[in-house]
Design a protein around this motif. Structure first.
Motif, short mmCIF file in Angstrom:
data_model
loop_
_atom_site.label_atom_id
_atom_site.label_comp_id
_atom_site.label_asym_id
_atom_site.label_seq_id
_atom_site.Cartn_x
_atom_site.Cartn_y
_atom_site.Cartn_z
N ARG A 1 0.83 -1.21 0.00
CA ARG A 1 0.00 0.00 0.00
C ARG A 1 0.86 1.25 0.00
O ARG A 1 0.57 2.23 -0.68
N ARG B 1 -10.28 -2.13 -0.62
CA ARG B 1 -11.37 -3.10 -0.80
C ARG B 1 -10.84 -4.41 -1.36
O ARG B 1 -11.29 -5.50 -0.98
N THR B 2 -9.87 -4.31 -2.26
CA THR B 2 -9.29 -5.52 -2.86
C THR B 2 -8.61 -6.38 -1.81
O THR B 2 -8.67 -7.62 -1.86
N PHE B 3 -7.97 -5.74 -0.84
CA PHE B 3 -7.19 -6.48 0.16
C PHE B 3 -7.92 -6.61 1.49
O PHE B 3 -7.29 -6.84 2.52
N THR B 4 -9.27 -6.47 1.46
CA THR B 4 -10.05 -6.67 2.68
C THR B 4 -9.84 -8.07 3.24
O THR B 4 -9.81 -8.27 4.46
N ILE C 1 -10.02 1.54 -3.65
CA ILE C 1 -10.11 0.28 -4.40
C ILE C 1 -9.07 -0.71 -3.90
O ILE C 1 -9.34 -1.90 -3.74
N PHE C 2 -7.87 -0.20 -3.64
CA PHE C 2 -6.80 -1.06 -3.11
C PHE C 2 -7.24 -1.68 -1.79
O PHE C 2 -7.08 -2.90 -1.57
#
Length: 345
Positions: A4, A211-214, A208-209
């Motif tokens: 991140r 949410r992708t790595f939730t 978006i990043f």
């Protein structure tokens, strides 16, 4: 955290303009969005606009198969361009601006086993042409990889004046919303073309990043739970095995209060040691994942960001689990007589 942070730094460097015009296709990482080059002249004429940068995304054939080509007219400042993994920053970008070299992304270089200084065959409107690779760019948009070419060099080999995205740089004394409304009126003839500010793109990209790595957060909580109960159960069993030893100490004068102190201190120190040993082991594992596993899987490199707060929380977690493991054995020894404990053993 390292991924991140690296994405955030790359976005901060790449998004140097104040406003960005994009087509729906390029926004969704497709490659057929087009805006006429005539729009550039109109946007440049808006009061307060100091300069423009623009890109064109097309798919072409190379000697290694289909590849996405990023046609760039980047900002002048080197600090506002994507960082280089390989190549001297000033020289690589100078050769790029002069149309003498192309750049490739890190995944493309690793996937096709090519490096700086080698030539790469691209199928142009004039047939296959050889282009010299001047450097390798850090990029996370595609694990397949990309090729970067300057607009002037692109125009000499392809007949395609359109653009896919435009960066607008505005004088600091001018209101951004005023320029935005004027630009919106110019691009209204292109259905789906939209304008975003620098901050909007940055915030949405990181959202978006996240949410992708939730799923990573879920896995982290599972790992925390496994670690906690692993330490807790192991030390609980260890303390229960010491009941005979503690019974002997009780028989020789150890008080109930001292039983609690001995059990808590003993397991607490073991928990502290396990937490401290976990730090170098965790850092080694992170290094392997970032510099070996990640590069093999995706071809991406990134800097390691050490979250010291997480390391502290890990040590604290081990200590808390260890101290809690001493509660039941200490309570049990404080409620039964030493003779009964020794008889049971």
């Amino acid at each position: 955290s390292s991924f991140r942070h690296s994405v955030d730094v790359l976005l901060q460097r790449s998004l140097s303009g104040d406003l960005y015009v994009s087509t729906p296709e390029s926004e969704n990482q497709r490659i057929r969005g087009s805006i006429s080059a005539a729009v550039l002249t109109k946007l440049q004429a808006i009061p307060g606009v100091t300069r423009l940068s623009h890109v064109r995304q097309v798919e072409i054939r190379s000697s290694f198969g289909p590849v996405e080509l990023i046609v760039m007219k980047p900002p002048l400042e080197l600090s506002k361009r994507p960082p280089l993994i390989e190549g001297i920053i000033g020289d690589a970008w100078l050769q790029f601006d002069r149309g003498k070299r192309i750049l490739i992304s890190e995944p493309y270089a690793l996937r096709n086993k090519i490096s700086m200084g080698q030539s790469l065959g691209l199928y142009t409107d004039k047939g296959i042409q050889q282009f010299i690779i001047g450097g390798i760019v850090q990029d996370y948009r595609s694990y397949r990889g990309m090729i970067f070419i300057h607009r002037n060099l692109y125009n000499r080999n392809w007949v395609d004046p359109d653009v896919s995205g435009i960066g607008i740089y505005i004088n600091s004394d001018i209101n951004i919303e005023t320029v935005r409304k004027a630009a919106q009126g110019i691009i209204q003839d292109y259905p789906g073309a939209i304008i975003h500010s620098n901050k909007e793109i940055l915030d949405e990209s990181l959202a978006i990043f996240d949410r992708t790595f939730t799923i990573i957060d879920v896995l982290r909580f599972l790992a925390i739970g496994v670690a906690f109960f692993g330490v807790f159960s192991a030390l609980l069993a260890f303390q229960l095995e010491r009941i005979k030893e503690i019974a002997i100490l009780r028989a020789t004068g150890l008080t109930v209060r001292e039983v609690w102190v001995v059990s808590g201190t003993h397991t607490g120190l073991i928990g502290l040691m396990s937490g401290l040993f976990a730090i170098p082991l965790g850092l080694i594992l992170a290094w392997i994942l970032i510099h070996i596993i990640n590069r093999i899987a995706f071809g991406w490199s990134m800097d390691i960001l050490i979250p010291y707060k997480v390391l502290f929380e890990g040590v604290l977690l081990a200590i808390v689990a260890a101290v809690l493991a001493a509660v039941y054995p200490a309570w049990r020894m404080s409620t039964i007589s030493p003779a009964q404990a020794l008889r049971e053993e």
